[in-house]
Design an enzyme around this catalytic site. Structure first.
Site, mmCIF file in Angstrom:
data_model
loop_
_atom_site.group_PDB
_atom_site.id
_atom_site.type_symbol
_atom_site.label_atom_id
_atom_site.label_comp_id
_atom_site.label_asym_id
_atom_site.label_seq_id
_atom_site.Cartn_x
_atom_site.Cartn_y
_atom_site.Cartn_z
ATOM 1 N N SER A 108 -6.517 -2.553 -2.443
ATOM 2 C CA SER A 108 -7.743 -2.183 -1.732
ATOM 3 C C SER A 108 -8.767 -1.677 -2.733
ATOM 4 O O SER A 108 -8.414 -1.206 -3.825
ATOM 5 C CB SER A 108 -7.446 -1.078 -0.713
ATOM 6 O OG SER A 108 -8.642 -0.506 -0.203
ATOM 7 N N TYR B 222 -3.350 6.629 2.279
ATOM 8 C CA TYR B 222 -3.523 5.176 2.192
ATOM 9 C C TYR B 222 -4.067 4.787 0.824
ATOM 10 O O TYR B 222 -3.569 3.857 0.166
ATOM 11 C CB TYR B 222 -4.468 4.727 3.295
ATOM 12 C CG TYR B 222 -4.927 3.295 3.219
ATOM 13 C CD1 TYR B 222 -4.154 2.273 3.756
ATOM 14 C CD2 TYR B 222 -6.160 2.965 2.659
ATOM 15 C CE1 TYR B 222 -4.579 0.952 3.715
ATOM 16 C CE2 TYR B 222 -6.597 1.644 2.613
ATOM 17 C CZ TYR B 222 -5.802 0.647 3.145
ATOM 18 O OH TYR B 222 -6.235 -0.651 3.097
#
Length: 279
Positions: free
Chosen positions: A172, A185
């Protein structure tokens, strides 16, 4: 641009989103770039995983889709894969469990006859404004699913992966531009990028390539299921391109990294971020 304010329960259902994400159902056209390959895709029922599954099937691959419990979404993907004349194996269950990861690989080895591509894409996130809001259980689960499943799946898959195989981890933009409200996350996504870089060096002698993809804000069920409504409404507006991406815009990168066209690409982290740089 943004989206209508909306929320769902975790993990989210694609068909309930407004608008429904574009996963290439009506637009992706294959050209045989993955003919004869066998792929395992986690989180393949919706979002990025769904777009990858559709693209892989249209490029000639048979696929196994591992998903949590979104049966309707998974069945839709299976129908799209099978419409291309390809095999689609669906495996339901929680990939935070190492035993389930091994069972997924056993199914792929048995029903697909081997594994040429492993896409570790399933992930969990929640938004929190304070560290106190993050329970021990949520912290542990986020790492077991996002990072642990990558390790468990690959370790089990390696004996079934011939030279020329490809491993792709979904990282990400948060891997090096971490959002403070997505701290667990973001930490897992940095770990995935780092782990992939290590694996590229470790597995090169086996002829196995390893890369990661770093998406920016992509319109998937994870967004309305894990972010507050006000953040959903302007999701992606702060990118240089001024909008969130669609899952279909990720699929070509996953195809390249899985295909023989990417035969010398290993150890890379490919940014698909709408203009946000990654280091």
């Amino acid at each position: 641009m943004g989206f209508p304010p909306q929320q769902q329960k975790v993990p989210g259902v694609q068909s309930a989103m407004n608008p429904v994400p574009d996963c290439g159902e009506d637009t992706y056209r294959g050209s045989g770039r993955l003919a004869g390959k066998r792929a395992v895709i986690t989180g393949g029922d919706s979002g990025i995983g769904r777009a990858v599954a559709i693209a892989y099937a249209r490029e000639g691959a048979d696929v196994l889709i591992a998903y949590l419990d979104e049966d309707e979404d998974a069945a839709e993907v299976a129908a799209l894969v099978e419409a291309e004349g390809r095999t689609c194996v669906l495996v339901r269950g929680d990939l935070a469990d190492p035993a389930h990861c091994r069972a997924v690989i056993d199914r792929a080895a048995t029903e697909l006859g081997g594994i040429d591509v492993l896409v570790s894409n399933a992930a969990f996130q929640m938004s929190h404004d304070s560290l106190d809001e993050i329970s021990d259980e949520e912290w542990d689960y986020t790492f077991r699913l996002n990072v642990g499943s990558y390790f468990y799946l690959l370790k089990a898959a390696l004996p079934h992966m011939p030279p020329g195989s490809s491993v792709i981890g979904s990282s990400s933009v948060n891997s090096d531009m971490p959002s403070p409200t997505l701290a667990p996350y973001a930490a897992t996504k940095a770990a995935i990028a780092n782990f992939s870089a290590s694996l590229a060096q470790l597995l090169g002698e086996k002829g196995i390539r390893v890369n990661s993809v770093a998406p920016g804000p992509i319109w998937t069920p994870l967004i309305p299921a894990t972010l507050p409504e006000e953040k959903v409404a302007n999701f992606g507006d702060d990118t240089p391109l001024g909008r969130a991406g669609q899952p279909a815009e990720l699929a070509p990168v996953y195809v390249l990294l899985a295909s023989d066209d990417g035969s010398y690409i290993s150890g890379a982290r490919v940014a698909v971020t709408g203009g946000r740089p990654i280091l």
